[in-house]
Design an enzyme around this catalytic site. Structure first.
Site, PDB file in Angstrom:
ATOM      1  N   ASN A  90      23.006  -1.752 -14.719  1.00  0.00           N
ATOM      2  CA  ASN A  90      23.958  -1.363 -13.681  1.00  0.00           C
ATOM      3  C   ASN A  90      24.701  -2.544 -13.062  1.00  0.00           C
ATOM      4  OD1 ASN A  90      24.836   0.365 -11.169  1.00  0.00           O
ATOM      5  ND2 ASN A  90      23.634  -1.342 -10.338  1.00  0.00           N
ATOM      6  N   TYR A 156      37.958  -6.833 -16.805  1.00  0.00           N
ATOM      7  CA  TYR A 156      37.151  -5.683 -16.342  1.00  0.00           C
ATOM      8  C   TYR A 156      37.263  -4.551 -17.355  1.00  0.00           C
ATOM      9  CZ  TYR A 156      34.726  -2.388 -13.322  1.00  0.00           C
ATOM     10  OH  TYR A 156      33.813  -1.477 -12.821  1.00  0.00           O
TER      11      TYR A 156
END
Ligand code: NAD
Length: 251
Positions: A90, A156
């Site tokens: 995560n 990203y």
């Protein structure tokens, strides 16, 4: 109780969706939830909160870019609890704080934490899970791993796209060992600690216009999707991408 008896390690679990997932796994009866992060104080606070609520959790310092720390964290989990059943990759940083969308240092940072961090977690967790006879890995990608955006660093999008396909490769390679690998793709959520542009209320209001459900998601809504993929309820699901975005990418 959907996590009864399970040992789970969650990276980046000191805040946001990682912390919400740690709390939910513990509430669902996990034997051990290992909260891993670089924010030691915040991570230990999550562990204390889980303990107060009657759950079982511990903290480990883990910089996901550091291979030796991954090895130690996974081996430590197996030594303490006998096995590792679940890994949630995560930990991540946002690309929306960058003004230069082609800044090279930012590219390396984003790929290092968001993509290589997941690769390293899979490397050590799959080795431990093979010995245990199986397991479940849930990788946090994003809608940014499915569609491009004009206002965030390209690293990203690239790193989250990499997570999407590391997941599918993992499913293909480890299915025969009983290891399932799936990805979760949140849309507009509470801003990340490292958010810049995507935390701006004007930008968020503009983004919301493209979200059919007309609201941002909540961390618990993502945690519940992660719980499904981590638990035995999803026993025949692997290589899948679960989009949690209020319909953003459906239109
Ligand atoms: P957050 O910023 O609240 O949490 C991220 C956590 O990762 C933090 O606790 C941070 O300390 C940790 N982290 C950062 N670098 C690390 C490193 N090198 N090693 C270990 N831990 C590190 O963000 P969040 O919203 O909870 O995001 C969780 C995941 O979901 C991320 O992978 C993110 O990219 C993804 N995501 C977030 C959103 C969003 O809008 N919030 C949307 C889609 C996907």
């Amino acid at each position: 109780m959907r996590m009864t008896g399970k040992v789970a390690l969650i990276s980046g679990a000191a805040s946001g969706m990682g912390a919400a997932t740690a709390r939910l796994f513990a509430a669902e009866g996990a034997k051990a939830v290992i909260v891993a992060d670089i924010l030691d104080q915040e991570g230990k606070a999550v562990v204390a909160e889980i303990g107060k609520a009657g759950g079982h959790a511990s903290y480990v310092h883990l910089d996901v870019t550091d291979e030796a720390q991954w090895k130690a964290a996974v081996e430590g989990a197996v030594a303490a609890h006998g096995r590792l059943d679940v890994l949630v990759n995560n930990a991540g940083i946002s690309g929306s704080a960058e003004t230069d969308l082609y800044d090279t240092a930012a590219w390396n940072r984003l790929m290092g934490i968001n993509a290589t961090g997941v690769f390293l977690g899979m490397k050590y967790a799959t080795a431990a899970m093979k010995q245990a006879g199986g397991g479940s890995i849930v990788n946090l990608s994003s809608i940014s791993g499915i569609v491009g955006q004009g206002y965030i660093h390209v690293g990203y999008n690239a790193s989250k796209g990499a997570v999407r396909l590391i997941t599918k490769a993992g499913a293909a390679q480890h299915g025969k060992h009983g290891i399932r690998v799936n990805s979760v793709h949140p849309g507009l959520m509470p801003p990340m600690r490292t958010s810049g542009r995507t935390a701006d209320p004007v930008m968020r209001a503009k983004t919301l216009k493209g979200v059919p459900m007309g609201r941002a998601g909540e961390v618990d809504e993502v945690a519940r999707a992660i719980l499904f993929l981590a638990s035995d309820e999803s026993s025949y699901v692997t290589g899948a991408e679960l989009v949690v975005d209020g319909g953003w990418t459906a239109v």
